[in-house]
Design an enzyme around this catalytic site. Structure first.
Site, PDB file in Angstrom:
ATOM      1  N   GLU A  44       0.838  -1.203   0.000  1.00  0.00           N
ATOM      2  CA  GLU A  44       0.000   0.000   0.000  1.00  0.00           C
ATOM      3  C   GLU A  44       0.874   1.254   0.000  1.00  0.00           C
ATOM      4  OE1 GLU A  44      -3.657   1.796   2.795  1.00  0.00           O
ATOM      5  OE2 GLU A  44      -2.449   0.095   3.464  1.00  0.00           O
ATOM      6  N   LYS A 127      -9.124   2.622  -2.759  1.00  0.00           N
ATOM      7  CA  LYS A 127      -9.482   1.917  -1.521  1.00  0.00           C
ATOM      8  C   LYS A 127     -10.918   2.237  -1.117  1.00  0.00           C
ATOM      9  CE  LYS A 127      -7.392   1.229   3.092  1.00  0.00           C
ATOM     10  NZ  LYS A 127      -6.241   1.676   3.927  1.00  0.00           N
ATOM     11  N   TYR A 133      -9.884   4.486  13.097  1.00  0.00           N
ATOM     12  CA  TYR A 133      -9.782   4.082  14.494  1.00  0.00           C
ATOM     13  C   TYR A 133      -8.304   3.900  14.815  1.00  0.00           C
ATOM     14  CZ  TYR A 133      -9.393  -0.391  12.041  1.00  0.00           C
ATOM     15  OH  TYR A 133      -9.011  -1.386  11.175  1.00  0.00           O
ATOM     16  N   CYS A 163      -5.617  -3.098   1.794  1.00  0.00           N
ATOM     17  CA  CYS A 163      -5.571  -3.185   3.249  1.00  0.00           C
ATOM     18  C   CYS A 163      -6.930  -3.307   3.933  1.00  0.00           C
ATOM     19  CB  CYS A 163      -4.793  -1.994   3.817  1.00  0.00           C
ATOM     20  SG  CYS A 163      -4.146  -2.303   5.490  1.00  0.00           S
ATOM     21  N   SER A 190      -0.103  -2.457   6.934  1.00  0.00           N
ATOM     22  CA  SER A 190      -0.770  -2.887   8.159  1.00  0.00           C
ATOM     23  C   SER A 190       0.232  -2.867   9.309  1.00  0.00           C
ATOM     24  CB  SER A 190      -1.329  -4.313   7.969  1.00  0.00           C
ATOM     25  OG  SER A 190      -1.996  -4.750   9.133  1.00  0.00           O
ATOM     26  N   GLY A 333      21.522   7.443  28.704  1.00  0.00           N
ATOM     27  CA  GLY A 333      22.056   7.306  30.039  1.00  0.00           C
ATOM     28  C   GLY A 333      22.014   5.850  30.468  1.00  0.00           C
ATOM     29  N   LEU A 334      23.140   5.336  30.946  1.00  0.00           N
ATOM     30  CA  LEU A 334      23.218   3.953  31.430  1.00  0.00           C
ATOM     31  C   LEU A 334      23.264   3.974  32.952  1.00  0.00           C
ATOM     32  CD1 LEU A 334      25.743   1.961  29.201  1.00  0.00           C
ATOM     33  CD2 LEU A 334      23.271   1.690  29.363  1.00  0.00           C
ATOM     34  N   SER A 340      17.380   0.893  31.028  1.00  0.00           N
ATOM     35  CA  SER A 340      18.457   1.406  30.177  1.00  0.00           C
ATOM     36  C   SER A 340      19.279   0.261  29.596  1.00  0.00           C
ATOM     37  CB  SER A 340      19.349   2.368  30.958  1.00  0.00           C
ATOM     38  OG  SER A 340      20.040   1.717  32.010  1.00  0.00           O
ATOM     39  N   GLU A 439       5.780   3.244  33.594  1.00  0.00           N
ATOM     40  CA  GLU A 439       6.188   4.519  34.177  1.00  0.00           C
ATOM     41  C   GLU A 439       5.483   5.686  33.498  1.00  0.00           C
ATOM     42  OE1 GLU A 439      10.722   3.141  35.454  1.00  0.00           O
ATOM     43  OE2 GLU A 439      10.396   4.344  33.638  1.00  0.00           O
ATOM     44  N   LYS A 555       2.235  14.974  31.062  1.00  0.00           N
ATOM     45  CA  LYS A 555       3.581  14.445  30.848  1.00  0.00           C
ATOM     46  C   LYS A 555       3.644  13.589  29.584  1.00  0.00           C
ATOM     47  CE  LYS A 555       5.350  14.177  35.611  1.00  0.00           C
ATOM     48  NZ  LYS A 555       5.967  13.265  36.609  1.00  0.00           N
TER      49      LYS A 555
END
Length: 586
Positions: A44, A127, A133, A163, A190, A333-334, A340, A439, A555
């Site tokens: 597509e 199509k 949605y 599709c 898809s 950052g480790l 991480s 988180e 956030k």
């Protein structure tokens, strides 16, 4: 019965790269020709990339797509490939954009497929079913087609579909049965979701029964912003038998010989009605010779474990985001923690260790074992490892401002974010953030701190799945005789942000084994409080979790994009107002 040699080209186009995508079509058509193919199909909107979003409203882009299609047809012929029938998706329009002042009723942009042969656009299809949605907004962009295009190819009547036409009963597949076709070609963009491949095959079988015809299903692969496409192209017989299936997450040429019923009706154009659709017929001229010798089969690729599937999706999504946006490398950052560590391992798998920078950013609260785990991961993976202590910078802030409590914790996270962004500015890296979906759901992150970054590979990965992925990746490495990339200490120790003495995630959050099922029900399943309690969750815990989720929307709205792997990722999948006083009552 005539036999057609099909070639389904499971390729990785790039949105907006019309010249590059056209070159991709030409290259893979050459490979299909070398394999003796007669009918070749691409995904597509392969010519424009998918989804193009508001580029649909730019008339210059629509015109460029139309011109690129005509040029592609001519170039295929000039390449000596004109005898092949090639189906390719592109952006078309038969009128101004619907949002324009000069819009015309029933005319506008179209999600289209074209069949190219001997330098010409022989037939087009628009199509019919437009999804609106989840991540899809096709009612915003396109008008639905009202015709079924049937092309006679090698003595077989072939219907073209796109599709979502496959995902809805009725419409083109019901019309295909009435039109008497022998094959339905369904081209797809898809997007991947975990276990979607288990849904797709039964769906294709249902449509084969509905159409009374074989189905050639071709899907693209590759990452496009937060979406990733896994391929999983297949050929299913009219009786529902799975005849061939391509692998996931890699470009692949699936070639398969398919015996099909000969067309019975005259090939001339007609205007018969079938299930509300106008049937439009066309025909191609002579094809390359029919295959001789033993039949070619495309093979059947067995499904893989869930963790392997998700890992490959995340690797591909990250690789394409970095490469298609032309970043030379990534930095993260480790901490020595699990999140991480998983992101670093994903990045090394996606880009190679030479393009990954891991930075240890210890403070006075960083444990010795965490520093050692970060260094051990760097040693195992070979990435570029650096250490930038943050405590002197934090102390400078504290010497000039009166700060205490959680503010000091957030300050440490923000100093780390400043360092990573400075390295990004100085050296050109893309910053990867490492917050998991659990988180993000409850807002357990510092805005402009650990959430800083341009891409988050694990944004749609629940914490409990993070652990499963880490264990799978290590086991997979051991199985292949390689060094497992993730230290066992990172997997086994209790999770902690290490921003205050003795801090653990469990000080603030329920255990993740308790938290994640509530979040999955609320976020992915749209269950309310009553439904969650009826499912067996503790009412007090539910009330706490829902309150955290609802107040963290601001956030999430500012979080980096990340690869979608679930049925409802944060972003376009889940759109809630930030200013919102509705709360589930406890």
């Amino acid at each position: 019965m005539p036999t057609l040699r099909l070639a389904l080209c499971q390729v990785n186009p790039t949105v907006g790269d019309l010249a590059g995508n056209a070159a991709l079509v030409r290259d893979w058509t050459r490979q299909a020709a070398d394999a003796g193919a007669q009918l070749v199909a691409f995904p597509e909107m392969a010519l424009t990339g998918y989804p193009v979003e508001d580029l649909v409203f730019r008339r210059s882009f629509v015109a460029a797509s139309q011109a690129a299609l005509r040029r592609l047809a001519a170039d295929l012929a000039a390449d000596g490939l004109g005898d092949l029938a090639v189906v390719v998706g592109y952006l078309d329009a038969d009128g101004p954009p619907q949002v324009a002042g000069d819009a015309e009723p029933g005319r506008g942009a179209r999600n289209a497929a074209a069949l190219l042969h001997r330098g010409e656009v022989v037939a087009t299809y628009f199509k019919h079913h437009l999804p609106n949605y989840g991540v899809f907004d096709e009612d915003r962009y396109f008008l639905p087609g009202d015709m079924l295009t049937v092309v006679r190819v090698g003595g077989v009547d072939v219907a073209l579909t796109i599709c979502e036409d496959l995902w809805q009963a009725g419409g083109p597949f019901a019309a295909a049965r009435q039109a008497g076709v022998g094959l339905v070609v369904n081209i797809n963009g898809s997007p991947y979701e975990l276990n979607k491949d288990d849904i797709r095959l039964p769906l294709v079988r249902r449509r084969a029964a509905e159409a009374g015809a074989a189905i050639a299903y071709v899907n693209m692969i590759g990452g496009q912003d937060e979406l990733v496409f896994e391929g999983d192209s297949m050929v299913v017989g009219a009786d529902g038998e799975l005849l061939a299936r391509a692998p996931q997450f890699v470009e692949h040429l699936l070639v398969h010989d398919l015996a099909l019923p000969a067309a019975a009706e005259p090939a001339g154009a007609d205007a018969e009605l079938a299930d509300g659709l106008r049937v439009v017929r066309a025909a191609v001229g002579e094809l390359p010779p029919a295959p001789t010798g033993p039949a070619v089969t495309g093979g059947l690729i067995a499904p893989v474990a869930d963790e392997a599937e998700v890992w490959h999706a995340l690797v591909l999504g990250l690789r394409d985001y970095v490469n298609k946006n032309r970043f030379p490398s990534v930095v993260l950052g480790l901490s020595g923690g699990i999140d991480s560590a998983v992101v670093a391992a994903l990045a090394v798998d996606a880009l190679g260790p030479d393009r990954v920078v891991g930075v240890s950013l210890p403070s006075q609260h960083s444990s010795e074992h965490s520093r050692e785990d970060a260094a051990e991961l760097a040693k195992r993976t070979g990435l570029d490892y650096r250490t930038e202590p943050i405590q002197p910078m934090v102390d400078t802030f504290l010497a000039n401002m009166s700060l205490s409590g959680v503010t000091v914790e957030n300050l440490q996270a923000r100093v780390r974010g400043v360092i990573l962004m400075a390295l990004s500015n100085q050296e050109g890296h893309l910053v990867l953030t490492t917050g998991n979906k659990s988180e993000l759901a409850v807002g357990y992150s510092t805005l402009y701190g650990d959430s800083v970054g341009g891409f988050n590979p694990v944004k749609d990965v629940w914490k409990t799945l993070i652990w499963r992925l880490a264990k799978w990746r290590n086991a997979d490495a051991a199985r292949r005789g390689e060094t497992p990339p993730i230290p066992e200490n990172s997997i086994g120790k209790p999770p902690s942000a290490e921003l205050s003495p003795g801090q653990l995630d469990s000080d603030t959050l329920p255990d993740y084994d308790v938290l994640d099922p509530i979040l999955i029900g609320y976020v992915d399943g749209d269950l309310g409080r009553d439904g969650l309690v009826e499912s067996g969750h503790d009412p007090a815990v539910v009330d706490k979790v829902l309150r955290m989720v609802d107040t963290a929307e601001y956030k999430r709205r500012q979080s980096a994009p990340g690869t979608k792997i679930s049925m409802k990722a944060f972003g376009r999948d889940r759109r809630l107002p930030i200013t919102n006083r509705w709360r589930e009552k406890g």
